[in-house]
Write a protein that holds these residues in place. Structure first.
Motif, PDB file in Angstrom:
ATOM      1  N   HIS A   1      49.700  39.408  46.399  1.00 33.01           N
ATOM      2  CA  HIS A   1      48.723  39.533  45.469  1.00 33.01           C
ATOM      3  C   HIS A   1      48.586  40.999  45.355  1.00 33.01           C
ATOM      4  N   GLU A   2      48.318  41.752  46.584  1.00 37.89           N
ATOM      5  CA  GLU A   2      48.175  43.265  46.548  1.00 37.89           C
ATOM      6  C   GLU A   2      49.150  43.989  45.756  1.00 37.89           C
TER       7      GLU A   2
ATOM      8  N   GLU B   1      42.432  40.937  37.977  1.00 40.11           N
ATOM      9  CA  GLU B   1      42.901  40.239  39.125  1.00 40.11           C
ATOM     10  C   GLU B   1      43.702  39.034  38.365  1.00 40.11           C
TER      11      GLU B   1
ATOM     12  N   HIS C   1      48.981  44.377  42.004  1.00 39.08           N
ATOM     13  CA  HIS C   1      48.166  45.504  41.537  1.00 39.08           C
ATOM     14  C   HIS C   1      48.830  46.883  41.523  1.00 39.08           C
TER      15      HIS C   1
ATOM     16  N   SER D   1      47.757  39.982  39.552  1.00 44.76           N
ATOM     17  CA  SER D   1      47.875  39.818  41.054  1.00 44.76           C
ATOM     18  C   SER D   1      47.831  38.537  41.525  1.00 44.76           C
TER      19      SER D   1
HETATM   20 ZN   LIG Z   1      43.060  41.732  43.844  1.00 48.36          ZN
END
Ligand SMILES: [Zn+2]
Length: 651
Positions: A449-450, A479, A453, A482
């Motif tokens: 997820h991170e 979001e 970004h 990600s």
């Molecule tokens: Zn996030």
């Protein structure tokens, strides 16, 4: 659809640039101060030039772009405040951040500066410059710069009050750690390491606090339902009653601000710069998600209730504080996923390399390790890489992934340098707190997820305008990329490329399938309950209400499958009401978009180059150069829709 011009403005490598020189083992305190103040001074010089220099639009906007670049570089001090091992450096960085904030606030109120932009003609400007001008004017108007003196004075007062109330709201939550005291036998069901870390005190009782590392395992594993109830009630009274009035004051400040700026409501002001567009659209979105998830939520609740009845025959209700506990039991007993086995396939070093290999292959990127001496980073555990695309360095990333004293406690991507074509190379930092040995699968998902970004920051940092560099899209879209990348951490073929245990065995396909099934359970309840939070966030801001506890309970009855908890005042500790204001819907909104984006990929061929390349260039590589809805449409070849999310919910 994107025409050729738009495709070319995607993530095509720009001219070779050098990374920022960091001090490494040198004097950080001096460097941080000199760098930050130097950039602020540079910003002030460029702003002065905007006000007194040549007045043609191209020159003004180029000068302004340099000012915004210098401001962004100074803002990076925020990173040192969160990660630097030396407390003196962190403190100095905090001071710098306040200086930058003050500078930015003053610019927003600067009428002479506004007059320069207001007087520019957009004739002859290219699309990017026109967009910069529009967004800049919009920012000034949203700060009230074009209002009369009395209104501007009042807006400034409200802004100061708002900052103070926000700080009070957050501090009241942070400082009010509460606890319950229970007899040791009431820890039954909790893991051994948790019990060992919670010995009885002199009075023979064990203290369990409302901090997450204490609270979450207790609410999940403790078999004593009364003890869980007691802890839930304690947690749901954090910052009560102090924050009730603080919140009322904060909501009043926001309502008056919106009204002075000419908006019907705070949500209308807030959503003007978001993908969702209007306050009413939030209300509609809540209704839509709520009715779409109602049936699934009711089914989920039936499963929870049946499991609860095994423990308590005759039970006819499941309370909100029982969701974690019975959810865990259902997953363990009915889906056969043992977290202790799962983690053996995820040794940290292997996962980190696996992530780089997966994303490199997906987006056509090369990651070249950069030693600490060359990278000059702040800690031995930081791993740095140059990012290459078609043989050209287009950025540098730093992965700071383990906990240490004084470091940021959550997981996030930070900007070190925002990329500006021909001027500076994008550099981003992942700051997380993962285990050094074996990782939980949750952590692997968070890492993907991170990293989503981070990739967005680098690929989106190849354009000429600072304002649209990197993750510079509407806030309710950021979001989505990600959340979408999380899908790669759930795919058996992808996991097979790096998830291996000490014996060298690859994670079994069956186990991944079971993990996926277990993950599906409870998503109806989750969606519905999220809407009860989104509804508080929206309706509290949409109009005044004397009794936020009663109103919050009413909204919970309307949207969640769980009845309100008697004696709770959860709004007082609901920190998002400050940070997200009316925008808590963002989480679910981004998920709808993420599922839609993912629908373009082939789940049997997650690395298919054509779709990944199109996504890279038309979404990530564009940064904020177009509205998010247009980026999504350029990629999908149609406007975004709810269909994929609805199908996911029904799975
Ligand atoms: Zn996030």
């Amino acid at each position: 659809m994107a025409d050729d011009t738009e495709t070319r403005t995607g993530s095509i490598p720009s001219s070779p640039l050098e990374p920022l020189e960091l001090p490494g083992s040198g004097d950080w305190l001096t460097w941080v101060a000199e760098h930050g103040e130097g950039q602020l001074a540079e910003a002030a010089r460029e702003v002065a030039l905007v006000k007194s220099g040549p007045t043609d639009a191209d020159t003004v906007l180029a000068t302004w772009n340099r000012a915004e670049t210098a401001i962004a570089n100074a803002e990076a001090a925020h990173l040192w405040a969160e990660v630097h091992p030396d407390a003196a450096v962190r403190d100095r960085a905090d001071e710098l951040s306040q200086q930058v904030q003050k500078f930015v606030t003053e610019l927003g109120q600067d009428r002479d500066l506004f007059a320069v932009f207001d007087g520019l003609s957009a004739d002859g400007l290219d699309d990017g410059a026109v967009r910069v001008l529009e967004h800049t004017l919009r920012d000034f108007r949203r700060a009230g710069v074009d209002r009369d003196d009395a209104t501007r004075d009042r807006l400034r007062e409200l802004s100061e009050q708002g900052v103070k109330l926000s700080q009070d709201f957050g501090r009241n939550i942070r400082d009010d750690v509460r606890s319950i005291r229970v007899a040791p036998e009431r820890l039954a069901g909790l893991p051994d390491d948790y019990r060992a870390a919670h010995p009885a005190g002199d009075d023979g009782l064990v203290a369990i606090t409302t901090d997450y590392p204490d609270l979450v395992p207790f609410m999940t594993f403790a078999s004593d339902g009364e003890a869980r109830h007691e802890l839930a009630l304690t947690q749901n009274n954090v910052a009560w009653p102090a924050n009730d009035q603080v919140l009322q004051d904060l909501l009043a400040v926001r309502r008056e601000t919106a009204s002075l700026l000419g908006y019907d409501s705070w949500p209308d002001l807030d959503t003007e710069v978001k993908m969702i567009g209007t306050g009413q659209a939030i209300a509609d979105f809540i209704e839509r998600i709520s009715s779409a998830s109602a049936e699934r939520a009711a089914q989920d609740k039936g499963v929870l209730l049946a499991r609860k009845q095994v423990d308590q025959p005759g039970a006819d209700e499941v309370e909100v504080f029982e969701f974690r506990h019975y959810g865990e039991l259902v997953r363990r007993e009915q889906y056969d996923v043992d977290g202790q086995v799962v983690r053996t396939y995820f040794p940290f070093e292997q996962v980190r390399q696996g992530l780089l290999d997966v994303t490199g292959r997906l987006f056509g990127l090369e990651w070249t390790p950069v030693g600490r001496d060359e990278a000059g980073t702040w800690h031995d555990e930081v791993a740095s890489y140059d990012v290459g695309l078609d043989g050209v360095r287009i950025g540098r990333i730093h992965l700071d992934l383990h906990p240490r004293e004084g470091k940021f406690k959550h997981a996030a991507q930070f900007d070190l340098v925002k990329g500006v074509a021909g001027h500076q190379l994008p550099e981003g930092v992942l700051v997380c707190n993962f285990n050094r040995g074996l990782m939980e699968h949750d952590e692997v998902v968070t890492l993907f997820h991170e990293f989503g970004h981070l990739v967005h920051h680098v690929l989106g940092g190849q354009g000429e305008w600072l304002r649209f560099s990197g993750v510079a899209t509407e806030w309710d879209f950021v979001e989505a990329p990600s959340q979408m990348l999380e899908e790669w951490a759930w795919d058996a073929d992808v996991l097979a490329t790096f998830a291996r245990n000490a014996a060298g065995e690859t994670i079994p396909v069956d186990l991944v399938a079971a993990m996926r099934r277990a993950d599906q359970f409870g998503k109806g309840i989750y969606a519905a309950h999220q809407m009860s939070y989104a509804a508080r966030s929206y309706y509290f801001h949409a109009g005044p209400n004397d009794d936020l506890t009663a109103f919050g309970d009413e909204l919970q009855r309307r949207y969640s499958v769980f009845p309100p908890l008697e004696g709770a005042h959860m709004h007082c500790a609901f920190g998002h009401l400050d940070g997200y204001s009316s925008g808590y819907y963002t989480y679910m909104w981004s998920l709808v978009i993420a599922k839609d984006l993912f629908s373009a990929f082939d789940v049997d061929d997650m690395f298919a180059a054509d779709v990944a390349g199109r996504y890279r260039d038309r979404v990530l590589g564009m940064g904020g150069r177009k509205d998010a809805a247009d980026l999504v449409a350029d990629f999908l070849g149609r406007p975004y829709s709810f269909d994929s999310w609805t199908a996911w919910l029904a799975e």
